[in-house]
Design an enzyme around this catalytic site. Structure first.
Site, short mmCIF file in Angstrom:
data_model
loop_
_atom_site.label_atom_id
_atom_site.label_comp_id
_atom_site.label_asym_id
_atom_site.label_seq_id
_atom_site.Cartn_x
_atom_site.Cartn_y
_atom_site.Cartn_z
CE LYS A 110 15.44 -2.89 -25.06
NZ LYS A 110 15.45 -2.45 -26.43
CB ILE A 420 1.93 -2.08 -29.20
CG1 ILE A 420 1.64 -2.52 -27.76
CG2 ILE A 420 3.13 -1.15 -29.22
CD1 ILE A 420 1.17 -1.39 -26.85
CB SER A 422 3.54 -4.14 -35.84
OG SER A 422 4.01 -4.78 -34.67
CD1 TRP A 550 16.98 0.75 -30.64
CD2 TRP A 550 14.90 0.45 -31.38
NE1 TRP A 550 16.27 0.11 -29.64
CE2 TRP A 550 15.00 -0.08 -30.07
CE3 TRP A 550 13.69 0.38 -32.06
CZ2 TRP A 550 13.91 -0.68 -29.43
CZ3 TRP A 550 12.61 -0.22 -31.42
CH2 TRP A 550 12.72 -0.74 -30.12
CB CYS A 632 10.90 -1.85 -25.11
SG CYS A 632 10.07 -2.00 -26.71
CG HIS A 683 8.83 -10.67 -26.65
ND1 HIS A 683 8.24 -9.80 -25.75
CD2 HIS A 683 9.49 -9.88 -27.54
CE1 HIS A 683 8.56 -8.57 -26.09
NE2 HIS A 683 9.30 -8.58 -27.16
#
Length: 745
Positions: A110, A420, A422, A550, A632, A683
């Site tokens: 981040k 997790i 999705s 978010w 995350c 990712h």
């Protein structure tokens, strides 16, 4: 006259043209020359917009094909040795960011306390930095053709760049290795006609920055001596700058300070007279939220600042990368609400209005904007209605008691496998959702389609032999916007997209009023999924802290009140799921650490509020109901006490891209609850090997017991393709079974 500057502009484009072009290139549907042509046109459009908005200093170098930190690594040849087989071209650039079939991607973290992710520069023994190409010069020459001498090069400074790197052995020596490269970049820019050069050094708003002030003096003395013609701007944002009594003496032309997130401290420094001989670039329009500025309050602030500085320039508090492009497409919103919003283009207009007003000319546009702001503040959907917390249970029974009851009820093997939440959202899913949103697909047909996908993926999970299943979240665009569409007090935009990482964009909902649970959020899909299998299906919810962090949050109430409003709404949904027979409920707090204040002295209050809100949401369940959470990319060693205080039965954490660094947190601290440390990186399209996952599990089991450890990917699988997902999960399950067998023997 006071000038107006901008720190950075959104890359995505009004219609996400940037994302579409890059993803078409990745898919092989766009040639590199065509990609470059489209991106150049976007850059030119952005420059023209800012010029037309009256911006006097327009950023150049804020645009990127993926990430601005990666751009610098590529320019300076800070490239991991594992990519040596590549030529120095765009394929290499994207391989570092995304990985390839043979090599893992560089770590992603981040960007300070935002939801933007940067690619971590990797320094190795073999790293030999040199100026591979002066891409910033190329962009500057391009920009001069469009905006002339308004073009202002922007670059991440050497101290911040090295602070964000991994593999650093000698910090100061590494910075010194880069200085000749920066010097060459700067000299080339000056020779090409540049005057102001913005050097971003946000590390100096963190506690770490206090330790780097002496290095800063050495670095900026070098720049001033070697490139004396340059007008350097030492730019900070996201908080008040540290040690301004010392930093203000650096030999630079101007300082950029954030008067939104560090107003009190920065204003005090200004009033001490530290900048009487400097130009001050005052961040007075919020670069991270979407509400219209209070013009009168901000004008009063400028009048406080003005007498104490040599020259004043107005700008956003940070790059506008963190907000959407324009409100002009949001015609569906209540007019009072829409008129109270300010995205990137509107913020540029606000800066122009403030500059004119500060020079003594309050225009018609100024008074109209002030009227719109006042109408929003008076709107009847803002009351700060917080239900009484007196009846809310905040503590659960001891974990050992819960663990025994849950084990008896769930009957899971050791090292339970799960995901997790999705699963891939195929083009077909997106096509159906778009047709439904446009009214070309009925509600019943859309629901039937979603159920078909749920049914198909429950079968896939059973075939894979996963232990705890999920319904797949096919009905959700993302894990926050979906809830924003169903809770009172939220609204969503049509094109309010913001870059998160690479080509991944999110569309944060807007919290504009009091939040309440007014309808089931995920009950129907979860209960349907559970009806298809005897294995437990997790209910999937997003927690109050992540929803807040978010979202574009309202700015007229305290964050703790907002956390608690959302927590009460999530509590109502958890009770519905539990009453419907769902035995495992996951409340994701993916962004808990992301919202952590940058200064240590402000962190504990935030963490206390976050823990309290999570417990409001989750502590009313029965002991045999298992509460999960997910987080995350983070430095978890800093907040492990607060993670423990959440009292979640199981936590899953993204760890694969940190290459094991997070595991060290649990090697030095006792963690008594259930935990899953992500065993492969979702990712990247790369399929992990069985051996890699076994090694990750075995390392985790050196500091965690087999009874508490869960095996899972490190994040949701929405952005992956179906074939990649199934192949990776097959490896995960196979590796887990092999480790179980080893443990049995």
């Amino acid at each position: 006259m006071v000038k107006v500057s901008n720190l950075g502009y959104p890359r995505l484009g009004e219609q996400r043209e940037w994302k579409q072009a890059i993803e078409a290139f990745w898919a092989g549907n766009l040639e590199q020359k065509d990609l470059e042509k489209q991106l150049k046109q976007l850059r030119i459009n952005h420059l023209k917009k800012q010029k037309e908005a009256g911006i006097d200093l327009i950023p150049v170098g804020d645009f990127s094909c993926y990430d601005h930190v990666l751009d610098l690594s590529f320019q300076f040849n800070v490239i991991p040795k594992r990519f040596d087989e590549y030529e120095r071209n765009l394929d290499l650039y994207f391989a570092i960011a995304r990985g390839d079939k043979d090599n893992v991607a560089s770590s992603m973290k981040k960007w300070f306390n935002t939801n933007y992710h940067y690619i971590v520069p990797e320094w190795e023994v073999e790293t030999k930095p040199h100026l591979q190409n002066n891409y910033l010069l190329d962009l500057y020459l391009e920009a001069r053709e469009v905006v002339g001498d308004k073009a202002k090069p922007v670059i991440t400074g050497p101290i911040t760049y090295v602070s964000l790197s991994s593999g650093i052995v000698d910090f100061e020596a590494t910075v010194q290795r880069l200085l000749p490269l920066y010097k060459q970049v700067f000299q080339d820019l000056i020779d090409a006609g540049a005057t102001y050069i913005q050097i971003d050094e946000p590390i100096f708003v963190t506690d770490e920055g206090e330790l780097l002030v002496d290095i800063a003096k050495s670095v900026y003395d070098f720049f001033a001596r070697e490139v004396p013609q340059a007008h350097f701007i030492f730019q900070t944002y996201f908080e008040s700058a540290v040690c301004l009594d010392k930093l203000s003496k650096l030999p630079v032309t101007g300082f950029g300070l954030d008067f939104i997130h560090g107003r009190a401290e920065n204003l005090a420094a200004v009033k001490q007279g530290l900048f009487r001989e400097k130009e001050l670039f005052a961040g007075i329009v919020n670069g991270r939220n979407i509400w219209a500025v209070n013009l009168e309050e901000t004008l009063a602030l400028l009048e406080e600042i003005g007498p104490f500085v040599k020259r004043l320039t107005l700008q956003p508090s940070s790059s506008l990368l963190h907000v959407p492009v324009t409100t002009k497409y949001e015609t569906h919103l209540d007019p009072v609400l829409k008129n109270g919003l300010s995205f990137a283009d509107e913020k540029l207009k606000e800066l122009e209005l403030l500059a004119s007003a500060f020079d003594g000319n309050k225009t018609k546009g100024y008074h109209e904007a002030l009227s719109r702001f006042s109408a929003l503040q008076a709107a009847d959907f803002r009351h700060v209605a917080l239900e009484s917390l007196a009846e809310v249970k905040l503590e659960r029974s001891p974990y050992k008691l819960r663990q025994a009851l849950q084990a008896e009820k769930l009957q899971l093997p050791i090292l339970p496998t799960t995901t997790i939440g999705s699963f891939p959202q195929s083009p077909e899913i997106r096509k159906k959702r778009l047709a439904w949103k446009r009214g070309n697909l009925s509600d019943s047909d859309y629901k039937d389609f979603i159920k078909t996908e749920i049914r198909r993926w429950i079968a896939i999970q059973e075939d894979l032999d996963l232990d705890v299943l999920v319904h797949g979240e096919f009905e959700r665009v993302d894990m926050v916007e979906f809830f924003g569409q169903k809770l009172a007090g939220f609204t969503t935009t049509k094109l309010g997209w913001v870059q998160s990482y690479g080509s991944r964009a999110v569309k944060p909902p807007i919290i504009y009023g009091d939040v309440k649970h007014i309808q089931p959020l995920s009950l129907e899909e979860t209960v349907y999924a559970q009806s298809l299998t005897k294995k437990p299906v997790k209910g999937m919810l997003t927690g109050p802290i992540t929803i807040t962090n978010w979202s574009f949050e309202r700015d007229d109430i305290s964050r703790s009140d907002l956390f608690n409003q959302i927590a009460l709404a999530i509590k109502d949904e958890i009770q519905l799921l539990e009453q419907s027979g769902i035995a495992i409920i996951q409340v994701d707090e993916a962004a808990l650490r992301e919202g952590l204040p940058l200064r240590q002295q402000k962190q504990q209050a935030y963490l206390d509020d976050a823990v309290a809100a999570f417990k409001i949401a989750t502590s009313s369940v029965k002991d045999e109901t298992q509460i999960h959470t997910h987080m995350c990319y983070s430095k978890f060693d800093e907040i492990i006490d607060s993670i423990r205080a959440l009292d979640a039965d199981v936590i899953s954490i993204e760890t694969s891209r940190s290459h094991g660094d997070i595991i060290e947190s649990f090697e030095t601290a006792v963690y008594p609850l259930g935990i899953g440390l992500g065993v492969y990186d979702i990712h990247s399209p790369r399929i992990p090997t069985k051996e890699e996952i076994i090694v990750n599990i075995q390392r985790s089991l050196k500091c965690l017991s087999k009874e508490q450890f869960w095996v899972n990917p490190d994040c949701g699988l929405k952005t992956r393709r179906e074939a990649e997902t199934i192949a990776a999960l097959e490896v995960l399950v196979s590796a887990t079974k092999e480790v179980r067998q080893q443990l049995d023997n």
